[in-house]
Every structure is written in C-alpha cells, then in structure tokens.
Scaffold this active site. Structure first.
Site, short mmCIF file in Angstrom:
data_model
loop_
_atom_site.label_atom_id
_atom_site.label_comp_id
_atom_site.label_asym_id
_atom_site.label_seq_id
_atom_site.Cartn_x
_atom_site.Cartn_y
_atom_site.Cartn_z
N GLU A 23 0.71 -1.22 0.06
CA GLU A 23 -0.21 -0.06 -0.09
C GLU A 23 0.87 1.22 -0.02
O GLU A 23 0.45 2.20 -0.54
CB GLU A 23 -0.99 -0.04 1.15
N GLU B 219 1.85 1.62 -3.65
CA GLU B 219 0.80 2.16 -4.07
C GLU B 219 0.49 3.68 -4.13
O GLU B 219 0.50 4.23 -5.00
CB GLU B 219 -0.47 1.14 -3.87
N CYS C 81 -8.14 -1.71 4.31
CA CYS C 81 -8.06 -2.90 5.28
C CYS C 81 -9.41 -3.41 6.11
O CYS C 81 -9.27 -4.34 6.50
CB CYS C 81 -7.11 -2.33 6.40
N SER D 237 -7.45 1.79 -1.93
CA SER D 237 -6.25 1.03 -2.48
C SER D 237 -6.86 -0.26 -2.99
O SER D 237 -7.67 -0.72 -2.48
CB SER D 237 -5.50 0.86 -1.00
N LYS E 88 -15.38 -9.62 8.67
CA LYS E 88 -14.09 -10.48 8.13
C LYS E 88 -14.77 -11.63 7.77
O LYS E 88 -14.37 -12.27 6.60
CB LYS E 88 -13.17 -10.42 9.11
N GLU F 252 -15.98 -10.83 4.26
CA GLU F 252 -14.70 -10.67 3.33
C GLU F 252 -14.16 -11.82 2.82
O GLU F 252 -13.67 -12.28 1.61
CB GLU F 252 -13.67 -9.74 4.13
N GLU G 124 -14.08 -13.10 -5.33
CA GLU G 124 -12.88 -12.74 -5.85
C GLU G 124 -11.51 -13.12 -5.09
O GLU G 124 -10.60 -12.88 -5.43
CB GLU G 124 -13.00 -11.17 -6.17
N CYS H 176 -9.98 -1.37 15.07
CA CYS H 176 -10.41 -2.61 15.06
C CYS H 176 -10.55 -3.01 16.63
O CYS H 176 -11.09 -4.05 16.80
CB CYS H 176 -9.19 -3.58 14.40
#
Lengths: 582, 162
Positions: free
Chosen positions: A280, A283, A300, A320, A359, A362, A367, A504
């Site tokens: 990142e 990037e 994230c 990102s 999560k 996710e 994908e 988190c």
C-alpha cells in the site's frame, strides 16, 4: 459551566446544569438500573427501568432523560420505584425467549443480570409471545427477534454511530420488530456487517454467525494442515474474556492457547499487515508520483469496503487495491508457504481470529481466491475463539508465554498498530518516509493521527513534499470526510478509514462490554493505548524492516507491486445497490 | 397483457408526479409525513419504488421511511380497493365490540384485515381512534362514517357499495 445542586436519596450532588438525573446519580455513585440506555448513543427513556420518584412530581420519571434542576429531590429506591421496575421487567420477560442457558449471551446479558438484581423470582404475566423470527442469511450477523427487548440500542448504533441505518423499529405496538425494510434479511439490504449492533445489544437478539464447528471439524481432520492467524487487536482484547482487565496485553498467551487447541502452525496477521504496508505504501507513492487517483483510501477494513461499495461507489477508484492483511495472509499461505513447506495447498485450512464480523463476509467474497483456493477458510471473532478455548478447558491466563511460528508469525510494531484508529496511516508513513527520503526517521511516533477523536488530520513533510492525511473511524465520521472529498472541499492525499469506533480494537467481533462498563471507561482508548504499548515493546517498528517480509519478496514476490504481488495481494471492488429490490 | 402494459404506463405517470411533488421537500428530513401523505394521494399506496424516491429526496434512510409507514395505519404498502373500509379499534370502539364487527366484515368480504378483495372493490383495515367515540363502535368507508354498529348491520352497509 453553571452548576445546580440536587438531592438524591438524601445525598447532595452538584452537577452541570444540562445533566440528567441518571448522570447526577452516576456521579454520586448511586446506581440506577438501566436497559435501553447506552451513554452517548441511546438516551431515549424507552425501557422505563431507570424510573425514579421526584418529590412533588405526580408520576415516576425516567432518570436517563430527566433534566436536573436546582433543589430537586430524587428518590431512587422507594417501594413504588422498586415495584414499577419489577413490573416492567416482568412484562419484558413475559415476551422473551427464556432459553438462557443455551443463549450466546448467557452470563453476559443485561436482562438476565437485572432480573437477578431486582429479585425477579417469577413472571406474573404469562401472555402472548411474538412469533419467532430468525435471520441467519448474512454470513456475519444473526438476528433473533424472540430475544429482542426493543431497546433500540442497535438502531442507534446503526444509524448514528455508523451512518448506515438499515434496521429500524417496523410496525407498531406489540407487533413492533427491529428489522430491515419489508422484513428482509440483513443479507439483502445495504448492511456492511460491522457488528456494532451486536456490541450495542444488551441481550442475545443479535450475535455473530458462529463458525466454530467448521474449525473444530478441520482441527480433527488429519488430512488437513490447519493454520491460524490472529489480528493485531486480538492481543489487547481476548484477555477480557478470561477475567483480565480491559485492554490487557496477551500477545504471548495467544500462541500458547492456539497451539493447545491443535493448530498445526500459529501465525500472525501482523506479518501480513507489514506486507500490506509494503504494497500500500508503494501504491501510494506510485499514485503520488505518477498522477494516479488521489486521495488514496485504505482498504483494510471490510465493513468500510462494503460501505463504500453501497454508499460511495463513485469513490471506488480511490480505494487502495490492496487486499486486507487477513486476505493477503491467506494468499501467501496457500502459495509461498505451501511451496516452501511442500504442502498441497488444497490441504491447507486457514483460520483467522478477527475482532470483526465483516471479516466473515470478506473471507467468502468470490474474488478472494487468486491462489486457486479461497484465501481464508474461516474467520472467527474474538468471542468465538474465547468460546472454543473455554470449551477445550483452556484458561488463557494460566498459560505460559510462547512465540508465534516462523516465518508468517514475524512482525513489527507498525503492524501491531493496525489495531487502533490511525495505525495503518502511521505505519504507512513510517515506511513511505524512509523509502522516499532514504533517511532514518528521527521520531517514528506520528501522534497527531492517534487517539479517539472522530476525524484526525495532519500534514506530513516528506522531503519537501507536503502530504495531507486524514483518519476517520466509525462510518458516520467517515461520511463527513468522504462528503468533503466528493464536494472538492478537501485536499487530502491519503485517507485511513476504519469502520468501527476506535478502529479494530472496537470491532464488532470483540468481547461485549455492557452499558455500565462502556460508561465507566472508554474501551476505544484503553484498548488503543494497549496497542501502542505493544508497538513500543517491539524490537522492530517499521514494516520494511520485517525480515520475513524481506525474505518473502526476495524468494517469491520480487518487489512490491510486482506482477505476482498484483495477482495475489491486490483485488477489485463491486458497486452494490443502495436500496434492495423486493 | 394489454392491461398490464396500460397499468405500467399509469404507474409510470404517477411516479413522475411523485417526483414533481417531492421537488419542494428536497433535503427536508422533517417533511416525511407530508411527503408520504401526498405520495399516497397520488399513487394510492406506497410501494418500494415510491419509498426510495421519498428517502432520496429527503436525504434519509429507506429504513426510516419504511419504519414510519408501518407505524401509521393510514399508510398502505399494498394497493387498496375502490372502497376502503377502516374499522376503529380505539379503546371506546374496542370495548363496545369493534372486534366482532371486524370479524363479521372479514367473513362477509372473505379477506383478512390488511387485505383487499380479489375484485379490488373493498380493502379492509383496522385503525386507531377516529374521534367519533360517541358513536362507538364505528367504521369508515372512504369518507363515510358508520356508527353504533353491531355485526348484523354489516351486510346491509356493504350492500350500498355493490
């Protein structure tokens, strides 16, 4: 500030003029029971648990919404008050699914605790009960209306804290149900799976989708190589489930506990958090130096990602492309690690321990399978891990200190701070600064992006280039930042967004604190401070200094943003509808 | 088939009118009840399509819109019949046997409360106090109030609308 003095149970209390009676009593250490009250989030006087008698007043009043006044005389413990509270509680219980011993909130339920405290020994009002409604279509959150007491704490969390607003009280009177529109499932509306509704729920009406059985099965399967990764925030929260204080640091107990559960290798999401910073950070530099889309926004937090997909699809190109550390870990485990160890990746089962219910969603995104296998097989919350440990008779606090396994268990302090709001930004700045300037950072503590302020801004000078950064946590705060970006009112280069309040550490999968605990201490701050303490105690505190990450690039990925990195560690996003189709 | 197409065209036209009506409420969170009332006046009921428009115009969540609609018995989620029967179940009507009147209506019309007859002629709803307690129990058919009812008076009243 103007102060007023009132008397509560014969005790004089001086409080600011705009206080409520409940706040005044709190200050005087006089306990008034509450149920729908959640400080700063839900103060609506709905449940009538906190009723008090006011001298000269006709009816009992709800202390949580009753303003104080000079000379007021309040009685919190009269026969009328006690009887009223009992009647209210019994009426609530008369329509409550009393399967307490098998409820996920058994022994951590505010309704149960109140019944005990108020001495409810029988329910005098056996009456009609709601038809049960159970919604477990979401991969993250389960709703069980048979336990709902209609306190609306979840509604406030969803609307006010998160700015999402997909659940409301629908219908009226006895038929009221807290649900999405048209009684759809949470899976069918623009819910981001953050789980803040669960954190707000005083009872067992909202809970995470329990995936512990799938992990037990994998652990018992001799064919499978079962490995586990633990998110940064777990090491400052799991202890709370075992009677340690809020924010107790249990970094070294974690590997010991997970080994005893039977995992073949005990790794750390902190490793892949360092890896995330490499990708990142690169990037960001790439976009900054070559006219790419700015501001770059961190990716994230899966609750934030789904929020962006539903509510701000016009900003998807600003995200990102980096997968989150959880997913990067899985992708590396099933390629690099599999190769290195000579294990068939189809036999590798990746479990992650996350402070997060989003999560779970996710992990099952279609994908997320660039290795040919789903990166992560099961994502468990902190609470689910705690239940597994208890079921296995493992008491965290009695375990010896142990270390994570090599190589995917090696990490730096920069990775640890991913667990608190501002941490990803700070970790990225530590690395970006040194990569750009080639100089060592004199002070690696970017304190201006730390702390529980909803939105934090800073300008960082990187060798003459001024980089404007913003940090937001809690999606209602994120909305403010995003609207400014959308309307061209802000000139940010880099934005960190964390879905949950505090980042988190305050995730929807963390140990549940009751309303009183939340009022007594700011858990975001306490757990967040612990995260920074973990950082300070680490030998290495910059992601690019992580030797295991360096080896990973040397042996396998090449360099950040290489073709292989792109294939395994980066992803794409999907525009999702704001409103459901019925 | 042709009627379906015609119906769609009619609905489209109504939705267009809803858009025009909502212009004046843009960004006004507090205008929810008026907006819903006017929208129902145009479309006859409040389907999801209309709710989305209201939510977007007032800049509130769809969830708040739906929550409000289901709270008030005045608002309809489904298309209503030509004659809308509302049975008052307010306290005064209730204690004077409104339930029995409602039961009879359900029996005579062959529908449950909240539903519409197959020929789209009658829809049956329960409502809160209509302010005619002296006439309890009461029902309202469109704008007509009928009071001091007994179940046996129901068939006679319905006959007027045959």
């Amino acid at each position: 500030m103007e102060m007023v003095t009132l008397t509560i149970d014969g005790q004089k209390v001086e409080v600011p003029k705009d206080s409520t009676v409940l706040e005044a009593a709190h200050k005087a250490n006089i306990r008034i029971p509450t149920l729908c009250f959640l400080k700063g989030i839900n103060e609506i006087g709905a449940c009538r648990m906190c009723v008090v008698e006011v001298k000269g007043g006709k009816a009992l009043q709800a202390a949580c919404v009753l303003p104080v006044s000079e000379g007021m005389e309040v009685i919190t413990n009269s026969p009328a008050v006690r009887e009223s509270r009992k009647v209210t509680l019994e009426l609530l219980l008369s329509d409550h699914n009393l399967e307490c011993p098998t409820c996920v909130r058994n022994l951590n339920c505010e309704l149960q605790k109140l019944s005990e405290e108020l001495g409810i020994k029988s329910i005098r009002y056996p009456g009609e009960k709601h038809a049960p409604r159970y919604d477990d279509f979401s991969p993250s959150i389960v709703r069980d209306a048979s336990k709902c007491i209609l306190c609306r704490r979840c509604v406030s969390a969803c609307h006010k804290v998160q700015g999402v607003g997909v659940i409301s009280p629908n219908h009226r009177g006895f038929n009221t149900v807290i649900a999405p529109v048209f009684d759809l499932s949470l899976a069918e509306v623009a819910c981001v799976n953050c789980g803040q509704c669960i954190m707000a729920c005083p009872v067992g009406a909202l809970k995470e989708k329990d995936d512990t059985d799938r992990v037990w099965q994998a652990l018992a399967d001799p064919e499978k190589h079962v490995i586990v990764q633990t998110a940064p925030a777990i090491r400052v929260s799991l202890g709370e489930e075992f009677g340690e204080g809020m924010g107790a640091i249990v970094t070294k107990k974690l590997p010991a506990a997970l080994r005893r559960l039977g995992f073949d290798k005990v790794f750390d999401t902190d490793f892949s958090a360092d890896l995330t910073i490499m990708e990142e950070g690169s990037e960001f530099l790439e976009r900054l130096q070559h006219g790419g889309k700015l501001p770059l926004i961190t990716s994230c937090s899966p609750g934030w990602i789904k929020f962006c997909e539903h509510y701000y699809p016009e900003l998807l190109d600003n995200l990102s492309t980096c997968k989150s550390p959880q997913q990067m870990f899985g992708a590396v485990a099933k390629t690099y690690y599999a190769e290195k160890m000579g294990i068939d990746p189809s036999k590798i089962f990746v479990v992650s321990i996350m402070p997060c219910t989003a999560k779970k969603f996710e992990a099952q995104r279609p994908e997320m399978n660039s290795s040919g296998y789903q990166d992560v097989d099961v994502a468990l919350t902190t609470r689910e891990l705690s239940r597994m440990l208890k079921e296995a008779g493992i008491d965290l606090s009695k375990l010896p200190d142990e270390e994570f396994d090599d190589p995917l268990g090696i990490s730096t302090g920069a990775a640890a701070i991913f667990g608190a709001t501002g941490g990803v930004m700070e970790a990225a700045l530590r690395t970006v600064y040194e990569v750009v300037t080639g100089k060592e950072l004199q002070n690696i503590d970017f304190t201006e992006v730390r702390g529980v302020e909803g939105i934090k801004e800073a300008t960082i000078d990187i060798d003459g280039t001024k980089v404007n950064v913003a940090v937001a946590h809690g999606l209602a705060n994120a909305r403010k930042v995003l609207d400014r970006v959308k309307n061209g009112e802000a000139n940010y280069h880099f934005i960190e967004i964390m879905c949950c309040p505090g980042g988190c550490v305050g995730g929807g999968g963390q140990p549940i604190l009751n309303a009183e605990e939340r009022w007594a201490k700011d858990y975001r701050e306490v757990r967040g401070n612990a995260i920074y303490e973990v950082d300070r105690s680490m030998k290495l505190r910059k992601s690019h200094e992580n030797p295991a990450v360096q080896t990973l690039y040397k042996e396998f990925l090449g360099k950040p943003l290489s073709e292989k990195s792109h294939h395994l560690l980066h992803t794409h996003y999907t525009k999702r509808p704001l409103y459901p189709e019925v | 088939m042709e009627t379906a197409v015609k119906k769609d065209a009619e609905l489209e036209e109504k939705l267009q009118k809803v858009d025009e009506m909502l212009e004046k409420y843009k960004g006004q969170k507090g205008a929810l009840l008026q907006a819903l009332q006017e929208a129902q006046g145009i479309v006859g009921y409040l389907p999801l399509e209309v709710q989305k428009k209201v939510a977007a115009a007032l800049n509130i969540t769809l969830s708040e819109v739906y929550s409000t609609i289901t709270f008030y018995s005045f608002f309809n989620l489904k298309p209503r019949g030509k004659y809308q029967i509302r049975v008052c179940l307010g306290t005064a009507c209730y204690v004077r046997g409104a339930n029995k009147v409602l039961d009879r209506l359900e029996k005579e019309l062959g529908v449950k409360v909240g539903d519409t007859t197959d020929d789209a002629k009658f829809s049956l709803d329960a409502c809160r106090c209509v302010g005619a307690c002296g006439l309890a129990p009461t029902i309202i058919i469109n704008d007509e109030v009928y009071g001091r009812l007994t179940p046996d008076k129901v068939p006679e009243i319905l006959k007027k609308y045959e």
